[in-house]
Scaffold this motif. Structure first.
Motif, PDB file in Angstrom:
ATOM      1  N   LEU A  80       0.848  -1.170   0.000  1.00 51.37           N
ATOM      2  CA  LEU A  80       0.000   0.000   0.000  1.00 51.37           C
ATOM      3  C   LEU A  80       0.895   1.234   0.000  1.00 51.37           C
ATOM      4  CD1 LEU A  80      -2.909   1.077   0.163  1.00 51.37           C
ATOM      5  CD2 LEU A  80      -2.692   0.967   2.638  1.00 51.37           C
ATOM      6  N   HIS A 106       5.767   4.044   0.311  1.00 48.18           N
ATOM      7  CA  HIS A 106       5.091   3.012   1.103  1.00 48.18           C
ATOM      8  C   HIS A 106       4.529   3.590   2.398  1.00 48.18           C
ATOM      9  CE1 HIS A 106       7.774   0.570  -1.451  1.00 48.18           C
ATOM     10  NE2 HIS A 106       6.726  -0.216  -1.498  1.00 48.18           N
ATOM     11  N   CYS A 107       3.382   3.074   2.792  1.00 46.92           N
ATOM     12  CA  CYS A 107       2.745   3.538   4.041  1.00 46.92           C
ATOM     13  C   CYS A 107       3.388   2.930   5.276  1.00 46.92           C
ATOM     14  CB  CYS A 107       1.250   3.217   4.014  1.00 46.92           C
ATOM     15  SG  CYS A 107       0.365   4.148   2.751  1.00 46.92           S
ATOM     16  N   ASP A 108       4.095   1.818   5.111  1.00 52.77           N
ATOM     17  CA  ASP A 108       4.815   1.186   6.222  1.00 52.77           C
ATOM     18  C   ASP A 108       3.930   0.958   7.442  1.00 52.77           C
ATOM     19  OD1 ASP A 108       7.181   1.125   4.701  1.00 52.77           O
ATOM     20  OD2 ASP A 108       7.700   3.155   5.325  1.00 52.77           O
ATOM     21  N   GLY A 109       2.706   0.479   7.203  1.00 54.79           N
ATOM     22  CA  GLY A 109       1.806   0.155   8.299  1.00 54.79           C
ATOM     23  C   GLY A 109       1.027   1.322   8.866  1.00 54.79           C
ATOM     24  N   ASP A 110       1.257   2.523   8.372  1.00 55.61           N
ATOM     25  CA  ASP A 110       0.534   3.697   8.856  1.00 55.61           C
ATOM     26  C   ASP A 110      -0.836   3.740   8.191  1.00 55.61           C
ATOM     27  OD1 ASP A 110      -0.394   6.183   9.644  1.00 55.61           O
ATOM     28  OD2 ASP A 110       1.409   7.263   9.037  1.00 55.61           O
ATOM     29  N   ALA A 111      -1.905   3.642   8.978  1.00 56.64           N
ATOM     30  CA  ALA A 111      -3.269   3.645   8.444  1.00 56.64           C
ATOM     31  C   ALA A 111      -3.724   5.035   8.021  1.00 56.64           C
ATOM     32  CB  ALA A 111      -4.232   3.071   9.479  1.00 56.64           C
ATOM     33  N   ASN A 112      -2.986   6.071   8.393  1.00 52.32           N
ATOM     34  CA  ASN A 112      -3.324   7.438   8.008  1.00 52.32           C
ATOM     35  C   ASN A 112      -2.708   7.700   6.631  1.00 52.32           C
ATOM     36  OD1 ASN A 112      -3.507  10.189   7.611  1.00 52.32           O
ATOM     37  ND2 ASN A 112      -2.889  10.731   9.686  1.00 52.32           N
ATOM     38  N   LEU A 113      -3.495   7.431   5.578  1.00 54.25           N
ATOM     39  CA  LEU A 113      -2.961   7.535   4.225  1.00 54.25           C
ATOM     40  C   LEU A 113      -2.564   8.962   3.869  1.00 54.25           C
ATOM     41  CD1 LEU A 113      -5.398   5.113   2.370  1.00 54.25           C
ATOM     42  CD2 LEU A 113      -3.139   4.630   3.336  1.00 54.25           C
ATOM     43  N   SER A 125       0.665   9.685   5.546  1.00 53.03           N
ATOM     44  CA  SER A 125       1.783   9.030   4.855  1.00 53.03           C
ATOM     45  C   SER A 125       2.177   9.811   3.601  1.00 53.03           C
ATOM     46  CB  SER A 125       1.407   7.602   4.463  1.00 53.03           C
ATOM     47  OG  SER A 125       1.293   6.785   5.594  1.00 53.03           O
TER      48      SER A 125
END
Length: 132
Positions: free
Chosen positions: A1, A32-39, A42
């Motif tokens: 993502l 990459h978002c690297d697990g951050d749900a705040n798109l 990111s």
């Protein structure tokens, strides 16, 4: 993502693109978002890191979604990115500063994209930005 954004200059007539160091193509800023749900967060973080422009403002609404193939390189296999795309506004007179992720950073108008090694999704986000 992944999350990316087209950084727009203050009059919103030009967008900032990077000549991506690994892919060798002109693209909007992002990663990459690297697990951050705040798109949106990111995308903004990536724009700050890749542009060196300290004061950017993001519109938190996703303006585009894109799925694109990333070709295999020596250190990673071919894979796909699902990219959430945003618009970011730079302050008047903002000057970008090159990061290690880029070979070059430059402001472009939509009309200049036909001469670049880029893809239809980059042209699409420029077109979407014009509508805002």
């Amino acid at each position: 993502l992944t999350a990316s954004a087209l950084v727009l200059d203050a009059p919103s007539k030009r967008g900032l693109l990077t000549l991506h160091a690994k892919l060798g193509r002109w693209l909007q800023l992002g990663g990459h978002c690297d697990g951050d749900a705040n798109l949106a967060g990111s995308a903004l973080r990536e724009c700050l890191e890749e542009s060196g422009i300290e004061t950017l403002a993001i519109d938190p609404e996703i303006v585009d979604l894109d799925c694109h193939r990333i070709p295999a390189r020596k250190d990673e296999p071919e894979h796909w990115h699902l990219d959430a795309r945003f618009l970011v506004r730079a302050p008047r007179g903002a000057e970008p500063h090159l990061s290690a992720e880029s070979r070059e950073l430059r402001w472009f108008r939509l009309e200049e994209l036909s001469a670049l090694d880029t893809d239809d999704s980059v042209r699409r986000i420029f077109t979407l930005a014009r509508r805002t």
